[in-house]
Design a protein around this motif. Structure first.
Motif, mmCIF file in Angstrom:
data_model
loop_
_atom_site.group_PDB
_atom_site.id
_atom_site.type_symbol
_atom_site.label_atom_id
_atom_site.label_comp_id
_atom_site.label_asym_id
_atom_site.label_seq_id
_atom_site.Cartn_x
_atom_site.Cartn_y
_atom_site.Cartn_z
ATOM 1 N N VAL A 154 27.288 -24.371 13.441
ATOM 2 C CA VAL A 154 26.719 -23.495 14.459
ATOM 3 C C VAL A 154 27.578 -22.495 14.903
ATOM 4 O O VAL A 154 29.093 -22.714 14.967
ATOM 5 N N GLY A 155 27.289 -21.387 15.086
ATOM 6 C CA GLY A 155 28.186 -20.249 15.631
ATOM 7 C C GLY A 155 27.386 -19.359 16.649
ATOM 8 O O GLY A 155 26.118 -19.499 17.134
ATOM 9 N N THR A 156 28.404 -18.468 17.308
ATOM 10 C CA THR A 156 27.632 -17.459 18.480
ATOM 11 C C THR A 156 27.187 -16.269 18.032
ATOM 12 O O THR A 156 26.484 -15.589 18.667
ATOM 13 N N THR A 157 27.564 -15.983 16.610
ATOM 14 C CA THR A 157 27.049 -14.763 15.936
ATOM 15 C C THR A 157 26.528 -15.244 14.705
ATOM 16 O O THR A 157 26.262 -16.367 14.369
ATOM 17 N N ASN A 164 34.221 -19.187 10.613
ATOM 18 C CA ASN A 164 33.469 -18.601 11.596
ATOM 19 C C ASN A 164 32.536 -19.635 12.262
ATOM 20 O O ASN A 164 31.389 -19.692 11.700
ATOM 21 N N ASN A 165 32.845 -20.300 13.175
ATOM 22 C CA ASN A 165 31.869 -21.201 13.687
ATOM 23 C C ASN A 165 32.440 -21.658 15.167
ATOM 24 O O ASN A 165 33.730 -21.871 15.491
ATOM 25 N N ALA A 166 31.598 -22.410 15.912
ATOM 26 C CA ALA A 166 31.650 -22.828 17.412
ATOM 27 C C ALA A 166 31.878 -24.280 17.312
ATOM 28 O O ALA A 166 32.121 -24.935 18.464
ATOM 29 N N GLY A 167 31.231 -24.801 16.306
ATOM 30 C CA GLY A 167 31.258 -26.282 16.093
ATOM 31 C C GLY A 167 30.590 -26.819 14.893
ATOM 32 O O GLY A 167 29.914 -26.028 14.136
ATOM 33 N N ARG A 168 31.006 -27.954 14.521
ATOM 34 C CA ARG A 168 30.571 -28.332 13.237
ATOM 35 C C ARG A 168 30.528 -30.034 13.069
ATOM 36 O O ARG A 168 31.067 -30.348 13.864
ATOM 37 N N VAL A 169 29.505 -30.547 12.213
ATOM 38 C CA VAL A 169 29.543 -31.984 12.126
ATOM 39 C C VAL A 169 29.518 -32.188 10.530
ATOM 40 O O VAL A 169 28.559 -31.538 9.930
ATOM 41 N N ASP A 170 30.385 -32.811 10.053
ATOM 42 C CA ASP A 170 30.316 -33.394 8.447
ATOM 43 C C ASP A 170 29.755 -34.566 8.282
ATOM 44 O O ASP A 170 29.772 -35.582 8.908
ATOM 45 N N SER A 192 30.973 -23.251 24.114
ATOM 46 C CA SER A 192 31.342 -21.633 23.956
ATOM 47 C C SER A 192 29.868 -21.310 23.375
ATOM 48 O O SER A 192 29.889 -20.027 23.289
ATOM 49 N N LEU A 193 28.730 -21.801 23.183
ATOM 50 C CA LEU A 193 27.473 -21.393 22.651
ATOM 51 C C LEU A 193 26.929 -20.629 24.015
ATOM 52 O O LEU A 193 27.045 -20.953 25.113
ATOM 53 N N GLY A 194 26.076 -19.564 23.805
ATOM 54 C CA GLY A 194 25.186 -19.035 24.563
ATOM 55 C C GLY A 194 24.241 -19.910 25.466
ATOM 56 O O GLY A 194 24.208 -21.262 25.102
ATOM 57 N N LYS A 195 23.529 -19.455 26.320
ATOM 58 C CA LYS A 195 22.782 -20.112 27.241
ATOM 59 C C LYS A 195 21.368 -20.826 26.606
ATOM 60 O O LYS A 195 20.999 -21.969 27.040
#
Length: 222
Positions: A154-157, A164-170, A192-195
């Protein structure tokens, strides 16, 4: 007489310089996609490169062309005949030494078919309490190589990948033992994600292959 000679020489050099300065820049646009079964193949931004070569010129130099994350590419060229090649080990697909011949005459379209090891389908995303959830199917295409991991990013853009990510799960190991089943991912909501939104995609890593194949980026709203 000497003054006249130098005057003519200056004029000739000046005209030569003007001719060089007025050389037309390339104006034809080659656009294309890397595809499998007529669908674009998702990759990471600026991670996968194609090469264009134009035979018949004294300087035979490659023109690098980077593939965007949605599998598209573009280059501005002079009209002419080119060879488009895939680099070995530079893409989430089986190496292919075939050359795609491209005749550029004005704006031109071309598709480059590839054979991936695995693809992603049916991906869905949603938020539940403090988690982001994802499900997806993984389809084996060329299973001569094992699947190493599947990752929910997942990312903010709208640019989302391994870098380029704000989080991940494998998911790895036994979680990938039966690919006929739908895979499920649970990722605690990154701070860090938006609302009320994020961007997500699924990446598949094949053993011994550097680049991942990715699903299209999707916006996740809540």
């Amino acid at each position: 007489m000497k003054t006249l000679f130098y005057g003519l020489l200056t004029l000739v050099l000046g005209l030569a310089g003007c001719a060089k300065d007025n050389f037309d820049a390339p104006a034809s646009v080659l656009q294309g996609r890397v595809i499998y079964q007529n669908q674009p193949v998702g990759v990471r931004s600026n991670g996968v490169q194609l090469e264009l070569w134009q035979p018949g010129f004294q300087v035979y130099t490659k023109i690098p062309v980077y593939v965007a994350q949605d599998g598209s590419f573009e280059a501005t060229l002079f009209d002419g005949d080119y060879k488009l090649v895939l680099l070995r080990g530079n893409g989430p697909w089986v190496d292919n030494s075939d050359t795609v011949r491209v005749s550029v005459r004005g704006n031109t379209q071309v598709d480059v078919p590839v054979q991936p090891y695995y693809t992603v389908s049916g991906e869905q995303y949603r938020k539940d309490a403090n988690n982001l959830l994802a499900t997806a199917k993984i389809n084996g295409v060329v299973t001569t190589r094992a699947i190493e991991r599947v990752t929910f990013y997942v990312g903010t853009t709208q640019f989302v990948d391994v870098n380029n990510n704000a989080g991940r799960v494998d998911l790895t190991g036994t979680a990938l033992a039966d690919l006929s089943k739908t895979l499920s991912f649970t990722l605690p909501l990154p701070t860090s994600l938006g609302k009320n939104y994020a961007y997500g995609r699924i990446g598949v890593k094949t053993a011994g292959v550097a680049e991942l194949l990715y699903s299209p980026v999707q916006e996740i709203k809540w």
